[in-house]
Design an enzyme around this catalytic site. Structure first.
Site, mmCIF file in Angstrom:
data_model
loop_
_atom_site.group_PDB
_atom_site.id
_atom_site.type_symbol
_atom_site.label_atom_id
_atom_site.label_comp_id
_atom_site.label_asym_id
_atom_site.label_seq_id
_atom_site.Cartn_x
_atom_site.Cartn_y
_atom_site.Cartn_z
ATOM 1 N N ASN A 169 0.798 -1.222 0.000
ATOM 2 C CA ASN A 169 0.000 0.000 0.000
ATOM 3 C C ASN A 169 0.831 1.273 0.000
ATOM 4 O O ASN A 169 0.339 2.335 -0.333
ATOM 5 C CB ASN A 169 -0.939 0.007 1.209
ATOM 6 C CG ASN A 169 -0.227 -0.324 2.496
ATOM 7 O OD1 ASN A 169 0.363 -1.399 2.629
ATOM 8 N ND2 ASN A 169 -0.245 0.571 3.448
ATOM 9 N N THR A 203 -25.429 -9.064 13.296
ATOM 10 C CA THR A 203 -26.364 -8.917 12.178
ATOM 11 C C THR A 203 -25.647 -8.295 10.990
ATOM 12 O O THR A 203 -24.936 -7.298 11.129
ATOM 13 C CB THR A 203 -27.562 -8.038 12.620
ATOM 14 O OG1 THR A 203 -28.141 -8.652 13.773
ATOM 15 C CG2 THR A 203 -28.591 -7.909 11.514
ATOM 16 N N HIS A 228 -13.880 -0.009 0.417
ATOM 17 C CA HIS A 228 -13.709 1.439 0.248
ATOM 18 C C HIS A 228 -12.488 1.827 -0.594
ATOM 19 O O HIS A 228 -12.287 2.992 -0.901
ATOM 20 C CB HIS A 228 -13.701 2.153 1.614
ATOM 21 C CG HIS A 228 -12.456 1.977 2.424
ATOM 22 N ND1 HIS A 228 -11.512 2.962 2.570
ATOM 23 C CD2 HIS A 228 -12.001 0.931 3.156
ATOM 24 C CE1 HIS A 228 -10.542 2.546 3.364
ATOM 25 N NE2 HIS A 228 -10.816 1.309 3.739
ATOM 26 N N CYS A 286 -2.949 5.278 7.979
ATOM 27 C CA CYS A 286 -3.066 5.110 9.432
ATOM 28 C C CYS A 286 -1.830 5.610 10.152
ATOM 29 O O CYS A 286 -1.834 5.719 11.359
ATOM 30 C CB CYS A 286 -3.394 3.673 9.836
ATOM 31 S SG CYS A 286 -3.011 2.439 8.668
ATOM 32 N N GLN A 300 -5.131 -3.566 -1.641
ATOM 33 C CA GLN A 300 -4.752 -2.575 -2.669
ATOM 34 C C GLN A 300 -4.805 -3.153 -4.071
ATOM 35 O O GLN A 300 -5.020 -2.430 -5.046
ATOM 36 C CB GLN A 300 -3.344 -2.027 -2.403
ATOM 37 C CG GLN A 300 -3.241 -1.145 -1.178
ATOM 38 C CD GLN A 300 -3.998 0.175 -1.299
ATOM 39 O OE1 GLN A 300 -4.282 0.664 -2.388
ATOM 40 N NE2 GLN A 300 -4.332 0.760 -0.167
HETATM 41 N N1 PLP Z 1 -4.326 -3.924 3.947
HETATM 42 C C1 PLP Z 1 -3.853 -3.007 3.104
HETATM 43 C C2 PLP Z 1 -2.775 -3.386 2.138
HETATM 44 C C3 PLP Z 1 -4.376 -1.712 3.098
HETATM 45 O O1 PLP Z 1 -3.896 -0.797 2.252
HETATM 46 C C4 PLP Z 1 -5.398 -1.390 4.028
HETATM 47 C C5 PLP Z 1 -5.943 -0.023 4.119
HETATM 48 O O2 PLP Z 1 -5.207 0.936 3.972
HETATM 49 C C6 PLP Z 1 -5.861 -2.400 4.878
HETATM 50 C C7 PLP Z 1 -5.309 -3.650 4.817
HETATM 51 C C8 PLP Z 1 -6.956 -2.142 5.863
HETATM 52 O O3 PLP Z 1 -8.209 -2.085 5.201
HETATM 53 P P1 PLP Z 1 -9.456 -1.352 5.895
HETATM 54 O O4 PLP Z 1 -9.206 0.116 5.758
HETATM 55 O O5 PLP Z 1 -10.637 -1.823 5.113
HETATM 56 O O6 PLP Z 1 -9.473 -1.786 7.304
#
Ligand code: PLP
Length: 387
Positions: free
Chosen positions: A156, A242, A206, A330, A184
């Site tokens: 990512n 649910t 998303h 994040c 990704q």
């Molecule tokens: N794995 C990768 C490679 C990601 O880029 C991301 C989100 O940035 C995630 C997992 C986490 O996904 P989510 O945002 O749906 O928790």
């Protein structure tokens, strides 16, 4: 000044068709577990969504488990598998291990660490300077007979695509469960579970124009997992609670659209990304591309820019109307260096990483404009630092 969003790897706008499908699902109600007509209608919607997502993935309907996010799917795969192992093979007292690459998303790394705290030996596979896993190191890791090997489809932060087929085949031969985080890569790479010996695969809505709050885990028939969330028997007993029917419907529509447009869109984005890369390298001497010499996702560009402060760069870009990030969303807002660049031997002090990621609404005019604005911001920050 028009704003330019270049952070599609963090999240993407909800597609109009997806919004429509969610609103239509939300205009009804019913608990899919109820026996009456409201419940049966919700169940039909949910199972239709599962069927459609499964078709995109080349999977069977019962192999798709809806979750709340990519993060949850990663945790369910890694920890669910570790707990199954501990209860089964581990009960005889043999030492267990979990394996992942050094460049995984924190969702996988966190789950692996949690397994470690629960007694698993943790084996982290190193990567080369482009971020690719060394298949030799996998051989060594397999000798520990791990409960699971988890290597992401594509990274990512830098976009590097892993040799997933090769790794999955090797694990299959050795009889070891293999998981790939394809959050990704989904919608950008061809992913067909009927063509790949991969047991578990994570996807998230998303990142492909679907809603937040829904992910899925592909779980190959016959692979056992212990649930992390306990309660009702929803999602084949693997994810109590649910079901979010509207979100699942939106995810399925987003996946179908992304798959239909995948090849043309990947070619378009790759060409735009290459323009962005060439333009910025010309205007910003000393800048290097991270992960540029390996197979790479078409929409991600990761640069290391010398002589600018990270926070100042991101803040100034925002003031200039550019949405970018210094790596994973994040971690934005923390001063922590990127574990991905560090593993690639590229996290050099004095260089600021900048991730630019493109998507469906990105245009050639935006890319031209972004090159100008980014080069202008970096130039001004450098002049300020020298003054
Ligand atoms: N794995 C990768 C490679 C990601 O880029 C991301 C989100 O940035 C995630 C997992 C986490 O996904 P989510 O945002 O749906 O928790």
């Amino acid at each position: 000044m028009e704003s330019i969003y270049l952070d599609y790897a963090a999240t993407t706008p909800l597609r109009a068709e997806v919004r429509e499908s969610i609103l239509s699902a939300w205009s009804e109600f019913g608990n899919p577990s109820s026996m009456h007509r409201w419940g049966r209608r919700a169940r039909t919607r949910l199972e239709e969504a599962r069927e459609r997502l499964a078709a995109v993935l080349g999977a069977r309907r019962r192999e798709v488990i809806f979750t709340g996010s990519g993060t949850e799917s990663d945790n369910l795969a890694v920890l669910g598998r570790w707990r199954t192992w501990r209860r089964g093979e581990g009960a005889s007292g043999s030492a267990g291990a979990v394996v992942c690459s050094a460049v995984e998303h924190r969702a996988v790394l966190g789950a692996v660490r949690a397994a470690g705290a629960d007694g698993a030996a943790v084996v982290i596979l190193g990567v080369d300077r482009e971020g690719r896993v060394d298949s030799g190191s996998l051989e060594e890791a397999l000798s520990a007979r791990p409960a699971i090997v988890s290597v992401m489809w594509a990274n990512n932060e830098v976009g590097t695509v892993q040799p997933v087929r090769e790794l999955a085949e090797r694990c299959r031969e050795a009889g070891i469960v293999f998981h790939s985080d394809a959050v990704q890569a989904f919608g950008r790479e061809r992913i067909r579970m009927d063509e790949l010996p991969c047991d578990l695969l994570t996807v998230s809505a998303h990142k492909i124009g679907g809603p937040t709050g829904v992910g899925a885990l592909y779980l190959r028939d016959g692979v056992e997992l212990e649930p992390l969330v306990h309660g009702g028997g929803q999602e084949a007993g693997l994810r109590a609670g649910t079901e979010a029917v509207g979100a699942a419907v939106g995810f399925a529509i987003a996946a179908e659209l992304a798959e239909r447009e995948r090849e043309a869109e990947a070619a378009r984005l790759e060409s735009l990304r290459d323009h962005l890369q060439t333009g910025l390298l010309e205007r910003l001497p000393g800048t290097v591309v991270n992960g540029g010499n390996a197979p790479r996702l078409p929409h991600i560009l990761n640069l290391s820019i010398p002589e600018v402060d990270r926070e100042m760069l991101l803040m100034s870009l925002d003031l200039e109307g550019i949405g970018a990030s210094s790596g994973s969303a994040c971690r934005s807002g923390t001063a922590e260096p990127s574990h991905v660049l560090a593993a690639m031997g590229r996290g050099i002090a004095g260089e600021t990483p900048l991730r630019l990621s493109l998507g469906r609404d990105t245009t050639a005019a935006e890319i031209e404009e972004a090159v100008d604005r980014i080069a202008g911001v970096v130039g001004r920050l450098r002049a300020l630092a020298e003054a």
